[in-house]
Design a protein around this motif. Sequence first.
Motif, PDB file in Angstrom:
ATOM      1  N   LEU A 259      -1.053   6.095  -6.262  1.00 18.42           N
ATOM      2  CA  LEU A 259      -0.193   4.944  -5.993  1.00 18.42           C
ATOM      3  C   LEU A 259      -0.988   3.810  -5.361  1.00 18.42           C
ATOM      4  N   ALA A 260      -1.898   4.169  -4.456  1.00 16.25           N
ATOM      5  CA  ALA A 260      -2.719   3.148  -3.797  1.00 16.25           C
ATOM      6  C   ALA A 260      -3.592   2.412  -4.810  1.00 16.25           C
ATOM      7  N   GLN A 261      -4.205   3.152  -5.731  1.00 16.30           N
ATOM      8  CA  GLN A 261      -5.030   2.513  -6.763  1.00 16.30           C
ATOM      9  C   GLN A 261      -4.189   1.622  -7.671  1.00 16.30           C
ATOM     10  N   ALA A 262      -2.996   2.097  -8.040  1.00 17.90           N
ATOM     11  CA  ALA A 262      -2.134   1.330  -8.935  1.00 17.90           C
ATOM     12  C   ALA A 262      -1.688   0.011  -8.312  1.00 17.90           C
ATOM     13  N   LEU A 263      -1.533  -0.011  -7.002  1.00 17.42           N
ATOM     14  CA  LEU A 263      -1.038  -1.214  -6.324  1.00 17.42           C
ATOM     15  C   LEU A 263      -2.134  -2.233  -6.032  1.00 17.42           C
ATOM     16  N   LYS A 264      -3.396  -1.868  -6.243  1.00 16.80           N
ATOM     17  CA  LYS A 264      -4.481  -2.832  -6.038  1.00 16.80           C
ATOM     18  C   LYS A 264      -4.323  -3.976  -7.031  1.00 16.80           C
ATOM     19  N   GLY A 265      -4.200  -5.176  -6.510  1.00 23.74           N
ATOM     20  CA  GLY A 265      -4.077  -6.353  -7.356  1.00 23.74           C
ATOM     21  C   GLY A 265      -2.700  -6.573  -7.932  1.00 23.74           C
ATOM     22  N   ARG A 283       5.140   4.944   4.076  1.00 24.86           N
ATOM     23  CA  ARG A 283       4.742   3.545   3.886  1.00 24.86           C
ATOM     24  C   ARG A 283       3.464   3.241   4.657  1.00 24.86           C
ATOM     25  N   GLU A 284       3.387   3.705   5.896  1.00 17.39           N
ATOM     26  CA  GLU A 284       2.189   3.468   6.716  1.00 17.39           C
ATOM     27  C   GLU A 284       0.964   4.136   6.093  1.00 17.39           C
ATOM     28  N   ASN A 285       1.149   5.371   5.602  1.00 16.88           N
ATOM     29  CA  ASN A 285       0.030   6.083   4.983  1.00 16.88           C
ATOM     30  C   ASN A 285      -0.467   5.365   3.730  1.00 16.88           C
ATOM     31  N   LEU A 286       0.470   4.829   2.932  1.00 16.49           N
ATOM     32  CA  LEU A 286       0.087   4.144   1.703  1.00 16.49           C
ATOM     33  C   LEU A 286      -0.676   2.856   2.004  1.00 16.49           C
ATOM     34  N   VAL A 287      -0.161   2.058   2.933  1.00 16.94           N
ATOM     35  CA  VAL A 287      -0.835   0.807   3.302  1.00 16.94           C
ATOM     36  C   VAL A 287      -2.242   1.092   3.809  1.00 16.94           C
ATOM     37  N   GLU A 288      -2.376   2.133   4.627  1.00 15.37           N
ATOM     38  CA  GLU A 288      -3.690   2.506   5.151  1.00 15.37           C
ATOM     39  C   GLU A 288      -4.616   2.946   4.023  1.00 15.37           C
ATOM     40  N   ILE A 290      -4.518   2.011   0.885  1.00 14.58           N
ATOM     41  CA  ILE A 290      -4.907   0.830   0.102  1.00 14.58           C
ATOM     42  C   ILE A 290      -6.040   0.093   0.792  1.00 14.58           C
ATOM     43  N   GLU A 291      -5.938  -0.060   2.110  1.00 15.12           N
ATOM     44  CA  GLU A 291      -6.968  -0.773   2.866  1.00 15.12           C
ATOM     45  C   GLU A 291      -8.296  -0.030   2.847  1.00 15.12           C
ATOM     46  N   LEU A 292      -8.250   1.296   2.894  1.00 11.81           N
ATOM     47  CA  LEU A 292      -9.473   2.100   2.910  1.00 11.81           C
ATOM     48  C   LEU A 292     -10.170   2.128   1.552  1.00 11.81           C
TER      49      LEU A 292
END
Length: 333
Positions: A259-265, A283-288, A290-292
């Motif tokens: 999910l994190a990769q898919a949300l990039k861009g 939600r917090e885990n996903l945002v983190e 994405i940032e990492l």
Amino acid sequence: MTTITGRQKAALLLMQLGKDRAARVMAQLDVTEMEELTSEILRLDRVDQSLADEVVDEFHAAAEIGPGLGGGLGFAQQLLEASVGKEQAAGMIERLQASMAGHSFDFLQQADARQVVSLLDGEHPQTTALVLAHLRPDHASAILAGLPEDLRADVAHRIALMERASPDVVAVVTEALQRKASAVLAPRELSAVGGVQPLVEIINRADPATEKSILEGLSARDEALADQVRALMFVFGDVVLLEDRAVQLVLRQVETGTLAQALKGSGPDVRDKILRNMSDRARENLVEEIELLGPVRLSQVEEARAAIVQVIRGLEESGQIVVRREGEDELVA
């Protein structure tokens, strides 16, 4: 008695009653039962007299029996016309013939996609399109991906424009491929296609590179048709069209890393749609996550998005969610 099904026995009995009496019996059945019996009659061309006698005895019915029982298309069509009228009978016969034609390529259904590609090598693109339109969408997609790139779009274009296939043409193609298959595939017991929607179902199951290649090739040949196909396809950005409950079902089947990769861009509307359907901790885990990740290759992003779209399509096919495409009416509860 020779082992036959109850439906076959009923079809045999109807064939001996004569058109008028059989029609009166058929008129008492619902449409599904009529089509099932007609399907059996279509398969019964000539019937052994002794078997017919056994069926009559079993049903304790009196019937006048000739030297041979004529079934097949002519009898089936006359019987249906007398039961439901000429117009409705024509539609039922057409659907049954299309359904039976779909079994013509059963010997390819379980074959490896690479073997089928080899089998179709050198065939006319129209022949390839006819075969793929009869196969399961996931199998046809794998075969389409294995075709030469310059051939994919041509075959896809022909599938989209195909409306009906003559049963005689299907039979000829099947026979020719069965002979050719003996040198390519392991022997097996053998036993209205085409259009835009079958093509969409095939492309929907293709990998991103194949999907892009097909759509670009279609655009070069027929821009309006390509736009029609795109309008029916579900892409990752269409997640904003899903109901919140549907999004939640999808997220349960997707790993955080994917999910994190898919949300990039991705756009803010897509990101917000997903984040607001997650628990605070998720939600917090996903945002983190994405940032990492940092910068990610476009091919990885496309692969992650394709994986999520496959989950959505799977849930739609199983009836767990309803997918609304852009421009369609709102759903009413």
